[in-house]
Design an enzyme around this catalytic site. Structure first.
Site, mmCIF file in Angstrom:
data_model
loop_
_atom_site.group_PDB
_atom_site.id
_atom_site.type_symbol
_atom_site.label_atom_id
_atom_site.label_comp_id
_atom_site.label_asym_id
_atom_site.label_seq_id
_atom_site.Cartn_x
_atom_site.Cartn_y
_atom_site.Cartn_z
ATOM 1 N N MET A 44 -8.227 9.010 -12.620
ATOM 2 C CA MET A 44 -8.926 7.780 -12.977
ATOM 3 C C MET A 44 -9.689 7.245 -11.762
ATOM 4 O O MET A 44 -10.863 6.916 -11.826
ATOM 5 C CB MET A 44 -7.916 6.717 -13.442
ATOM 6 C CG MET A 44 -7.185 7.074 -14.707
ATOM 7 S SD MET A 44 -5.887 5.869 -15.138
ATOM 8 C CE MET A 44 -4.470 6.603 -14.382
ATOM 9 N N GLU A 55 -11.581 6.378 -8.320
ATOM 10 C CA GLU A 55 -12.739 6.939 -7.603
ATOM 11 C C GLU A 55 -12.825 6.281 -6.231
ATOM 12 O O GLU A 55 -12.209 5.229 -6.017
ATOM 13 C CB GLU A 55 -14.020 6.665 -8.403
ATOM 14 C CG GLU A 55 -13.948 7.292 -9.781
ATOM 15 C CD GLU A 55 -15.234 7.123 -10.584
ATOM 16 O OE1 GLU A 55 -16.174 6.439 -10.098
ATOM 17 O OE2 GLU A 55 -15.291 7.687 -11.684
ATOM 18 N N SER A 70 -8.673 -0.399 -9.464
ATOM 19 C CA SER A 70 -8.146 -1.356 -10.448
ATOM 20 C C SER A 70 -9.114 -1.579 -11.601
ATOM 21 O O SER A 70 -8.701 -1.703 -12.748
ATOM 22 C CB SER A 70 -7.871 -2.709 -9.772
ATOM 23 O OG SER A 70 -7.038 -2.538 -8.653
ATOM 24 N N GLU A 78 4.069 4.819 -17.881
ATOM 25 C CA GLU A 78 3.872 5.095 -16.457
ATOM 26 C C GLU A 78 4.537 3.998 -15.612
ATOM 27 O O GLU A 78 5.156 4.264 -14.583
ATOM 28 C CB GLU A 78 2.366 5.170 -16.162
ATOM 29 C CG GLU A 78 2.058 5.357 -14.683
ATOM 30 C CD GLU A 78 0.603 5.708 -14.402
ATOM 31 O OE1 GLU A 78 -0.161 5.912 -15.370
ATOM 32 O OE2 GLU A 78 0.242 5.795 -13.222
ATOM 33 N N ARG A 81 28.577 1.698 11.954
ATOM 34 C CA ARG A 81 27.869 1.347 13.200
ATOM 35 C C ARG A 81 28.513 0.111 13.843
ATOM 36 O O ARG A 81 28.714 -0.915 13.185
ATOM 37 C CB ARG A 81 26.400 1.044 12.874
ATOM 38 C CG ARG A 81 25.559 0.674 14.062
ATOM 39 C CD ARG A 81 25.268 1.873 14.923
ATOM 40 N NE ARG A 81 24.401 1.527 16.035
ATOM 41 C CZ ARG A 81 24.109 2.361 17.023
ATOM 42 N NH1 ARG A 81 24.593 3.609 17.010
ATOM 43 N NH2 ARG A 81 23.330 1.995 17.991
ATOM 44 N N GLN A 104 28.297 -12.053 9.642
ATOM 45 C CA GLN A 104 28.104 -12.710 8.339
ATOM 46 C C GLN A 104 26.655 -12.583 7.842
ATOM 47 O O GLN A 104 26.405 -12.365 6.653
ATOM 48 C CB GLN A 104 28.495 -14.183 8.428
ATOM 49 C CG GLN A 104 28.548 -14.818 7.047
ATOM 50 C CD GLN A 104 28.711 -16.320 7.118
ATOM 51 O OE1 GLN A 104 27.939 -17.016 7.783
ATOM 52 N NE2 GLN A 104 29.720 -16.836 6.449
ATOM 53 N N LEU A 156 18.684 -3.179 8.990
ATOM 54 C CA LEU A 156 20.123 -3.067 9.218
ATOM 55 C C LEU A 156 20.501 -1.730 9.875
ATOM 56 O O LEU A 156 21.602 -1.582 10.398
ATOM 57 C CB LEU A 156 20.894 -3.247 7.900
ATOM 58 C CG LEU A 156 20.958 -4.706 7.413
ATOM 59 C CD1 LEU A 156 21.306 -4.774 5.925
ATOM 60 C CD2 LEU A 156 21.981 -5.499 8.235
ATOM 61 N N GLY A 211 -0.310 2.905 -10.304
ATOM 62 C CA GLY A 211 0.128 2.559 -11.665
ATOM 63 C C GLY A 211 -0.309 1.147 -12.041
ATOM 64 O O GLY A 211 0.232 0.535 -12.952
HETATM 65 C C1 LIG Z 1 -0.287 8.014 -3.208
HETATM 66 C C2 LIG Z 1 -1.223 7.599 -4.293
HETATM 67 C C3 LIG Z 1 -1.210 8.302 -5.500
HETATM 68 C C4 LIG Z 1 -2.091 7.952 -6.515
HETATM 69 N N1 LIG Z 1 -2.150 8.726 -7.651
HETATM 70 C C5 LIG Z 1 -3.164 8.513 -8.544
HETATM 71 C C6 LIG Z 1 -3.380 9.418 -9.621
HETATM 72 O O1 LIG Z 1 -2.655 10.408 -9.818
HETATM 73 N N2 LIG Z 1 -4.437 9.174 -10.445
HETATM 74 C C7 LIG Z 1 -5.276 8.121 -10.287
HETATM 75 O O2 LIG Z 1 -6.212 7.984 -11.054
HETATM 76 N N3 LIG Z 1 -5.086 7.253 -9.265
HETATM 77 C C8 LIG Z 1 -4.068 7.424 -8.389
HETATM 78 N N4 LIG Z 1 -3.897 6.557 -7.332
HETATM 79 C C9 LIG Z 1 -4.798 5.423 -7.195
HETATM 80 C C10 LIG Z 1 -4.157 4.085 -7.481
HETATM 81 O O3 LIG Z 1 -3.844 3.970 -8.850
HETATM 82 C C11 LIG Z 1 -5.113 2.996 -6.987
HETATM 83 O O4 LIG Z 1 -5.112 3.055 -5.563
HETATM 84 C C12 LIG Z 1 -4.749 1.623 -7.473
HETATM 85 O O5 LIG Z 1 -4.964 1.516 -8.847
HETATM 86 C C13 LIG Z 1 -5.532 0.512 -6.752
HETATM 87 O O6 LIG Z 1 -6.887 0.782 -6.778
HETATM 88 P P1 LIG Z 1 -7.756 0.724 -5.421
HETATM 89 O O7 LIG Z 1 -7.052 1.543 -4.409
HETATM 90 O O8 LIG Z 1 -9.149 1.079 -5.742
HETATM 91 O O9 LIG Z 1 -7.664 -0.770 -4.977
HETATM 92 P P2 LIG Z 1 -8.700 -1.942 -5.417
HETATM 93 O O10 LIG Z 1 -8.867 -1.948 -6.886
HETATM 94 O O11 LIG Z 1 -9.911 -1.844 -4.579
HETATM 95 O O12 LIG Z 1 -7.872 -3.232 -4.975
HETATM 96 C C14 LIG Z 1 -7.820 -3.712 -3.628
HETATM 97 C C15 LIG Z 1 -6.922 -4.947 -3.614
HETATM 98 O O13 LIG Z 1 -7.465 -5.925 -4.490
HETATM 99 C C16 LIG Z 1 -6.512 -6.304 -5.423
HETATM 100 N N5 LIG Z 1 -7.137 -6.626 -6.702
HETATM 101 C C17 LIG Z 1 -7.958 -5.822 -7.453
HETATM 102 N N6 LIG Z 1 -8.289 -6.460 -8.596
HETATM 103 C C18 LIG Z 1 -7.664 -7.667 -8.560
HETATM 104 C C19 LIG Z 1 -7.607 -8.777 -9.454
HETATM 105 N N7 LIG Z 1 -8.228 -8.746 -10.631
HETATM 106 N N8 LIG Z 1 -6.886 -9.858 -9.081
HETATM 107 C C20 LIG Z 1 -6.228 -9.879 -7.900
HETATM 108 N N9 LIG Z 1 -6.234 -8.856 -7.014
HETATM 109 C C21 LIG Z 1 -6.941 -7.759 -7.350
HETATM 110 C C22 LIG Z 1 -5.594 -5.117 -5.575
HETATM 111 O O14 LIG Z 1 -4.328 -5.479 -6.103
HETATM 112 C C23 LIG Z 1 -5.510 -4.658 -4.140
HETATM 113 O O15 LIG Z 1 -4.568 -5.439 -3.467
HETATM 114 C C24 LIG Z 1 -2.981 6.866 -6.329
HETATM 115 C C25 LIG Z 1 -2.970 6.155 -5.137
HETATM 116 C C26 LIG Z 1 -2.142 6.524 -4.120
HETATM 117 C C27 LIG Z 1 -2.218 5.781 -2.814
#
Ligand SMILES: Cc1cc2nc3c(=O)[nH]c(=O)nc-3n(C[C@H](O)[C@H](O)[C@H](O)COP(=O)(O)OP(=O)(O)OC[C@H]3O[C@@H](n4cnc5c(N)ncnc54)[C@H](O)[C@@H]3O)c2cc1C
Length: 390
Positions: free
Chosen positions: A138, A140, A145, A255, A281, A292, A350, A376
């Protein structure tokens, strides 16, 4: 890696009611599989940045892959509880390399629900056998998001789609033999112009970029993928053209539950290990747990872990009955990932300096867990989903 902890959890809340004896018998199989075929090799895979292909075939042979796939295609026709057990054993052994849940519980359901009968017969038995490894693309470089902003296109040309664009952060991206590509089939229609199209790993014009270096999940391959005039038959379309977004919305709760289930078990296991460590430890002439402050930290963690276990099992039970809602799945993912990150940070603290050493599990678990708040659907997106229901 320590596999001596009891299977199935339940230490926090008493016996869990979500699983049957048959589920727990399956756990024994999964557990033995992990002890024999995964745990001894995982550190090497972390150094390699990828797991072996062989472990996928071994998992297929052992019946660990695709428990929910119908028997007609080589699965077990089982409920999601069997998938959850695989996810829990991954969390329990802290072996995050094999991307089995992504394959079995995220990619395969799209194909089983939406592919043509011919493609299902061609792909699914091999996916159950670990001979075809799946991925879903998904994200790019320019968007994650906001799916409607994707730029990859699939243009219809006679009996084919021609795909152009690039994806990034794709799990199983190096190993994948079949990638579900999300692409715009109607670029003017926003989210209503997205389709899901299967691209075989050897399609001309399809190229894998780097296996990306990450701060955690070191044994898990995560890749850039490039598509340059990749031609695939129209029969590789999943479901109907332009309905991809609604299919994604339908499948994303599962998912998110995968991530929540993993968090619940991860918290329980790492709590146990931290208790053990702080009992052994010594500092200032006494076990670290006897201060505590530290005992209270662990007491808080135990109380929260018990609460989340009950909620995660509730969501699991709902999902097994087909009743898990989008917002409840979002809540489970949000709470699980956030709690796991907060508690793992305390657990690492810890452990003192040893917590920062890669040879101690908590350090690796801490860096592996960080992604739970991002992929996700990020925590912020989960809040958006829940917020819309207020
Ligand atoms: C290890 C790893 C594995 C992954 N595997 C897959 C995979 O198999 N397939 C796939 O398609 N993708 C995969 N991803 C991608 C992942 O799903 C995205 O990184 C994620 O959805 C966030 O998108 P972005 O990185 O473009 O962040 P952005 O969308 O650019 O977001 C940047 C920041 O803005 C915040 N933000 C965005 N929109 C809003 C909003 N409306 N309100 C408030 N805050 C917002 C986000 O929460 C984030 O903090 C993977 C990523 C990683 C790191």
């Amino acid at each position: 890696m320590d596999t001596s902890l009891p299977p199935g959890g339940g230490r926090l809340t008493g016996p869990r009611t979500v699983y049957t004896e048959a589920h727990e018998a399956f756990r024994d199989t999964v557990r033995r599989f992990f002890e024999k075929h995964v745990v001894p090799y995982h550190r090497q895979w972390e150094r390699d940045g990828i797991v072996s292909r062989e472990v996928w075939r071994q998992a297929g042979e052992a019946g660990i892959l695709c428990p929910m796939m119908s028997e007609e295609y080589g699965g077990a026709g089982a409920d999601f509880g069997y998938s959850a057990i695989v996810i829990e054993e991954i969390a329990r052994t802290n072996c995050t390399g094999p991307g089995f849940p992504l394959h079995s519980d995220i990619v395969v359901p799209y194909i089983e629900d939406l592919a043509t009968p011919e493609r299902k017969a061609e792909w699914l038995p091999k996916m159950a056998a670990g001979e075809i490894i799946g991925a879903i693309a998904m994200t790019e470089p320019g968007m994650g998001s906001d799916l409607k902003a994707m730029r990859t296109t699939a243009r219809r040309d006679g009996d084919h789609y021609v795909i152009n664009g690039s994806k990034t952060f794709i799990s199983n991206g190096q190993l994948a033999d079949l990638v579900i590509v999300c692409a715009k089939t109607d670029p003017s229609a926003g989210r209503k112009g997205i389709s899901l199209i299967c691209v075989p790993g050897d399609a001309p014009g399809f190229r894998r970029g780097r296996n990306l270096e990450k701060i955690g999940l070191h044994a898990q391959d995560t890749s850039e993928l490039f598509f340059e005039d990749v031609r695939v038959p129209v029969g590789n379309l999943l479901g109907e053209e332009n309905r991809g977004f609604s299919y994604l919305i339908r499948n994303l709760p599962q998912e998110r539950l995968v991530i929540a289930v993993r968090a619940a078990m991860g918290i329980e296991v790492m709590l146990e290990k931290t208790v053990q460590y702080t009992k052994e430890r010594q500092a200032f002439g006494q076990p670290v747990i006897d201060f505590q402050h530290n005992r209270f930290k662990l007491a808080d963690a135990k109380a929260q872990a018990a609460m989340f276990r009950v909620f995660a099992d509730h969501c699991l039970a709902l999902h097994m009955r087909g009743e898990l809602t989008v917002e409840l799945a979002a809540a489970a993912k949000l709470l699980g990932a956030e709690m796991q990150n907060r508690l793992f940070d305390d657990f690492l603290q810890l452990h003192g300096g040893y917590g920062y050493m890669a040879e101690y599990e908590i350090g690796r678990a801490w860096s592996d867990a960080r992604i739970g708040r991002i992929y996700g659907g990020s925590s912020e997106i989960m809040r958006e989903i829940i917020g819309r229901t207020l």
